[in-house]
Design a protein around this motif. Structure first.
Motif: not given
Lengths: 261, 254
Positions: B87, B89, B110-112, B114, B116-117, B125, B128-131
């Motif tokens: 992957a 990473v 978790s996949m990264g 959050s 609280e969200a 999110l 976004l993180h994966r572009g």
């Protein structure tokens, strides 16, 4: 050590800048989500400290408050930005561990995230400094060009420091404590609650403190004072030396970050 | 190394070895390190830790378009590490990795995300993180919402979810983004029977589009159902590589 990959990491960060800017913004939203004061907290913090310390120390040092309060407010504005960034920087990679371990993105991007997030917070506190200057009739003294250049130079220095602290903080778990201790101490030996010209002549032990110079970059243009040449020179030198050193550290240890966090 | 354009998907590992440091608490102190260096190594003789793990040892694999590959092996055999290398990473300590195609990986629960969200916010999110462009993410949210069967939990913080619910959400996202290369680590473990059935179905649909699937699993029946190839790992080395029926027959005979 792979210099080309480190370079590519940094370049890709610039190409994908919107991602890390958006993450910084979301970080703040999440931080303020269930708080009462939210973004006002930092601004109030600046106002209260400079107000209380300002009047008290103006009396103790026997200086007129119209000189001292603008000074302390602008110095504290710069200091709080520096302090917050440095405190958070030790967690640069640790705080993004989940993302780092799940999808590949340039690691320098997480440095960008920390820097941008703290810039946003600093932007919340700037109005306090501006209001104080306005109140004391010094708002027109601001030197915008020096302010922009000085601020950029400070930010650039913080970029390499955040990267270095992030690496150290990911590898050694006592770094946050060490940094926090050093910051406390720096707050007193840096010209925040005292003015540099209170020292009789040039004192090497004051000027050896990087913050003596870095604070000048932001505080002095706001006060309409020109940034001393020695501070320009020091700040550019620290950027070059610190930047190059940190770049090589980043190149050397970049691949291990995913295992450290 | 990672080609994100829609090129012909390919995963290639040549001579890949990976040794990673395990930092004990004693190791992870800057103070201790500085003291040790200053006194020439005499202090800290009782250095506990300093452990390095050889997670992968000379791995050579080529996975081409259309293959659906399972990594099989005991816990600790190197499956997760290998998936993380694939992957992008984890970087290997030796060897070359080359991957082409858009990669979607579900490497841990978790996949990264959050805590609280909400589920919905986390999908944004993750995208976004994966572009992934914002409007593409919005377009797949209905599909994710439906497949994950979270109901009103979709708009509650994921810290309120059970492991099974988080898995459903993560799996739904990983498969929804139409990847060229789909990498999954033990994705069904916290799932119930109905989820396993639906997930397997969804995977079969995805795999049918002639891309690459790489997964780690202990579930032999599902591997036989979904995969075209099994690679068996033991202590970081490949010990078998072939079609599921033959490989499992050999394992059984051993």
């Amino acid at each position: 050590m792979n210099v080309a990959q480190a370079f590519s990491d940094i370049l890709t960060t610039f190409k994908r800048f919107p991602i890390f800017g958006a993450l910084a913004w979301l970080d703040l939203q999440e931080r303020y989500h269930r708080s009462v004061l939210g973004p006002l907290w930092m601004a109030m913090s600046l106002a209260i400290i400079s107000g209380s310390f300002g009047f008290l120390y103006a009396r103790i040092l026997n200086i007129d408050h119209s000189t001292f309060i603008p000074f302390i407010t602008c110095a504290l504005f710069g200091w709080l930005y520096f302090q917050n960034t440095m405190t958070e920087s030790t967690n640069t990679f640790i705080a993004s561990a989940g993302m780092i371990k799940n999808a590949p993105q340039p690691l320098f991007g997480y440095v960008a995230r920390v820097i941008l997030r703290n810039l946003l917070v600093a932007a919340h506190t700037l109005p306090v400094a501006l209001l104080v200057l306005l109140f004391y009739g010094r708002i027109l003294d601001i030197n915008p060009i020096s302010l922009v250049l000085g601020t950029l130079l400070l930010i650039a220095n913080l970029v390499w420091m955040a990267t270095l602290m992030g690496l150290l903080g990911a590898r050694y778990r006592d770094v946050p404590y060490i940094v926090s201790y050093i910051l406390q101490f720096l707050m007193f030996v840096s010209p925040i609650f005292w003015m540099p010209d209170m020292l009789r002549g040039r004192e090497w032990y004051a000027e050896i403190n990087p913050l003596y110079h870095w604070l000048s970059l932001v505080r002095d243009p706001l006060l309409g004072i020109s940034i001393p040449i020695s501070s320009w020179v020091f700040s550019i030198a620290s950027l070059v030396v610190g930047g190059v050193f940190t770049f090589f550290m980043f190149a050397k240890y970049r691949r291990r970050i995913a295992f450290w966090v | 190394m990672h080609d994100t354009k829609h090129a012909v998907p390919l995963i290639s590992l040549r001579g890949v070895s990976l040794i990673y440091p395990v930092l004990s608490v004693a190791e992870a102190s800057l103070r201790r390190d500085v003291v040790r260096k200053l006194v020439g190594g005499k202090v800290g003789r009782d250095r506990s830790g300093g452990v390095a793990v050889q997670a992968l040892d000379n791995i050579n694999i080529k996975i081409e378009e259309g293959e659906r590959v399972a990594l099989y092996g005991h816990n600790g055999s190197g499956k997760t590490t290998l998936l993380r290398v694939a992957a992008g990473v984890y970087h290997p300590t030796r060897g070359d990795v080359s991957i082409s195609g858009r990669v979607s990986a579900m490497l841990d629960i978790s996949m990264g995300m959050s805590a609280e969200a909400t589920g919905r916010q986390n999908i944004r999110l993750l995208g976004l993180h994966r572009g992934i462009p914002r409007k593409d993410v919005e377009a797949i949210i209905p599909d994710i919402e439906e497949f994950s069967e979270l109901g009103h939990f979709f708009d509650l913080p994921i810290k309120t979810y059970s492991a099974g619910m988080t898995t459903r959400l993560a799996f739904a996202f990983a498969t929804a983004i139409e990847p060229d290369v789909l990498i999954l680590d033990e994705w069904i473990t916290p799932g119930d029977a109905s989820f396993i059935a639906r997930a397997t179905q969804r995977m079969a649909e995805h795999a049918a589009r002639a891309r690459i699937l790489l997964l780690a699993s202990h579930a032999i029946p599902i591997i036989k159902q979904v995969c075209t190839r099994v690679i068996v790992l033991e202590k970081g080395r490949i010990v078998d590589d072939g079609d599921p029926e033959s490989v499992f027959a050999r394992l059984e005979a051993a």
